[in-house]
Design a protein around this motif. Structure first.
Motif, PDB file in Angstrom:
ATOM      1  N   ILE A   1       0.849  -1.181   0.000  1.00 22.44           N
ATOM      2  CA  ILE A   1       0.000   0.000   0.000  1.00 22.44           C
ATOM      3  C   ILE A   1       0.893   1.244   0.000  1.00 22.44           C
ATOM      4  N   THR A   2       0.662   2.138  -0.951  1.00 26.98           N
ATOM      5  CA  THR A   2       1.377   3.407  -1.011  1.00 26.98           C
ATOM      6  C   THR A   2       0.365   4.530  -0.843  1.00 26.98           C
ATOM      7  N   SER A   3       0.628   5.411   0.106  1.00 20.37           N
ATOM      8  CA  SER A   3      -0.289   6.512   0.375  1.00 20.37           C
ATOM      9  C   SER A   3      -0.159   7.599  -0.680  1.00 20.37           C
ATOM     10  N   ARG A   4      -1.308   8.103  -1.128  1.00 21.64           N
ATOM     11  CA  ARG A   4      -1.353   9.251  -2.025  1.00 21.64           C
ATOM     12  C   ARG A   4      -1.996  10.441  -1.301  1.00 21.64           C
ATOM     13  N   MET A   5      -2.118  10.297   0.032  1.00 21.61           N
ATOM     14  CA  MET A   5      -2.663  11.369   0.858  1.00 21.61           C
ATOM     15  C   MET A   5      -1.526  11.957   1.689  1.00 21.61           C
ATOM     16  N   ASP A   6      -1.665  13.215   2.070  1.00 24.99           N
ATOM     17  CA  ASP A   6      -0.626  13.865   2.870  1.00 24.99           C
ATOM     18  C   ASP A   6      -0.494  13.205   4.235  1.00 24.99           C
ATOM     19  N   GLU A   7      -1.630  12.791   4.820  1.00 27.01           N
ATOM     20  CA  GLU A   7      -1.597  12.140   6.127  1.00 27.01           C
ATOM     21  C   GLU A   7      -2.836  11.273   6.289  1.00 27.01           C
ATOM     22  N   VAL A   8      -2.631  10.009   6.638  1.00 29.14           N
ATOM     23  CA  VAL A   8      -3.743   9.085   6.845  1.00 29.14           C
ATOM     24  C   VAL A   8      -3.298   8.024   7.854  1.00 29.14           C
ATOM     25  N   HIS A   9      -4.216   7.616   8.712  1.00 30.42           N
ATOM     26  CA  HIS A   9      -3.925   6.537   9.659  1.00 30.42           C
ATOM     27  C   HIS A   9      -4.493   5.236   9.109  1.00 30.42           C
ATOM     28  N   LEU A  10      -3.607   4.295   8.814  1.00 28.84           N
ATOM     29  CA  LEU A  10      -4.010   2.982   8.340  1.00 28.84           C
ATOM     30  C   LEU A  10      -4.367   2.131   9.555  1.00 28.84           C
TER      31      LEU A  10
ATOM     32  N   PRO B   1      -2.811   1.393  14.732  1.00 30.43           N
ATOM     33  CA  PRO B   1      -2.779   2.078  13.436  1.00 30.43           C
ATOM     34  C   PRO B   1      -1.391   2.601  13.075  1.00 30.43           C
ATOM     35  N   ILE B   2      -1.217   2.849  11.786  1.00 30.92           N
ATOM     36  CA  ILE B   2       0.050   3.328  11.256  1.00 30.92           C
ATOM     37  C   ILE B   2      -0.197   4.681  10.596  1.00 30.92           C
ATOM     38  N   LEU B   3       0.597   5.676  10.956  1.00 26.66           N
ATOM     39  CA  LEU B   3       0.505   6.973  10.287  1.00 26.66           C
ATOM     40  C   LEU B   3       1.270   6.884   8.976  1.00 26.66           C
TER      41      LEU B   3
ATOM     42  N   ASP C   1      -8.695   6.036   8.928  1.00 26.20           N
ATOM     43  CA  ASP C   1      -9.474   7.045   9.653  1.00 26.20           C
ATOM     44  C   ASP C   1     -10.233   7.964   8.701  1.00 26.20           C
ATOM     45  N   LYS C   2      -9.968   7.851   7.398  1.00 25.66           N
ATOM     46  CA  LYS C   2     -10.665   8.669   6.406  1.00 25.66           C
ATOM     47  C   LYS C   2     -11.660   7.842   5.608  1.00 25.66           C
ATOM     48  N   GLY C   3     -11.928   6.610   6.054  1.00 24.95           N
ATOM     49  CA  GLY C   3     -12.873   5.744   5.358  1.00 24.95           C
ATOM     50  C   GLY C   3     -12.218   4.455   4.876  1.00 24.95           C
ATOM     51  N   ASP C   4     -13.039   3.575   4.322  1.00 22.70           N
ATOM     52  CA  ASP C   4     -12.564   2.279   3.827  1.00 22.70           C
ATOM     53  C   ASP C   4     -12.428   2.331   2.300  1.00 22.70           C
ATOM     54  N   TYR C   5     -11.410   1.646   1.793  1.00 22.02           N
ATOM     55  CA  TYR C   5     -11.173   1.568   0.363  1.00 22.02           C
ATOM     56  C   TYR C   5     -11.105   0.093  -0.006  1.00 22.02           C
TER      57      TYR C   5
END
Length: 108
Positions: free
Chosen positions: A46-55, A74-76, A100-104
């Motif tokens: 998983i690669t984040s495309r958001m500035d900050e998200v808690h997995l 969780p992982i920041l 924390d921003k929803g499920d994908y």
């Protein structure tokens, strides 16, 4: 006119070829890899495309493919950061990325 159309088609074809093995949405790019250690394991990358998200969690095959990663959650995650989760199946068909921003939901 015509040159512009051909360029757009070439880009669309290139993007289509790229997304067959890697799933991308606004928030993440997600791919899967075979595990070099175990025949019946694989990695979900998983690669984040958001500035900050808690997995919060990664659920493979609707819970039928157990996570064997010992990663505390969780992982920041920040933009461009990536993480590999090891799961106990050879070729997962689906992964749910819980944040924390929803499920994908990712399907291959």
């Amino acid at each position: 006119g015509k040159a512009m159309l051909n360029k757009s088609m070439a880009i669309a074809i290139a993007l289509g070829l790229f997304t067959q093995s890697v799933w991308a949405e606004d928030g993440f790019t997600v791919s899967k890899q075979e595990s070099p250690r175990y025949y019946n394991h694989s990695f979900i990358v998983i690669t984040s495309r958001m500035d900050e998200v808690h997995l919060i969690d990664v659920v493979a095959n609707r819970g039928n493919c157990v996570s064997v990663s010992k990663i505390p959650k969780p992982i920041l995650m920040t933009f461009g950061g990536n993480i590999r989760f090891e799961v106990g199946c050879a070729d997962p068909l689906e992964a749910k990325i819980v944040t924390d921003k929803g499920d994908y939901v990712v399907s291959w």
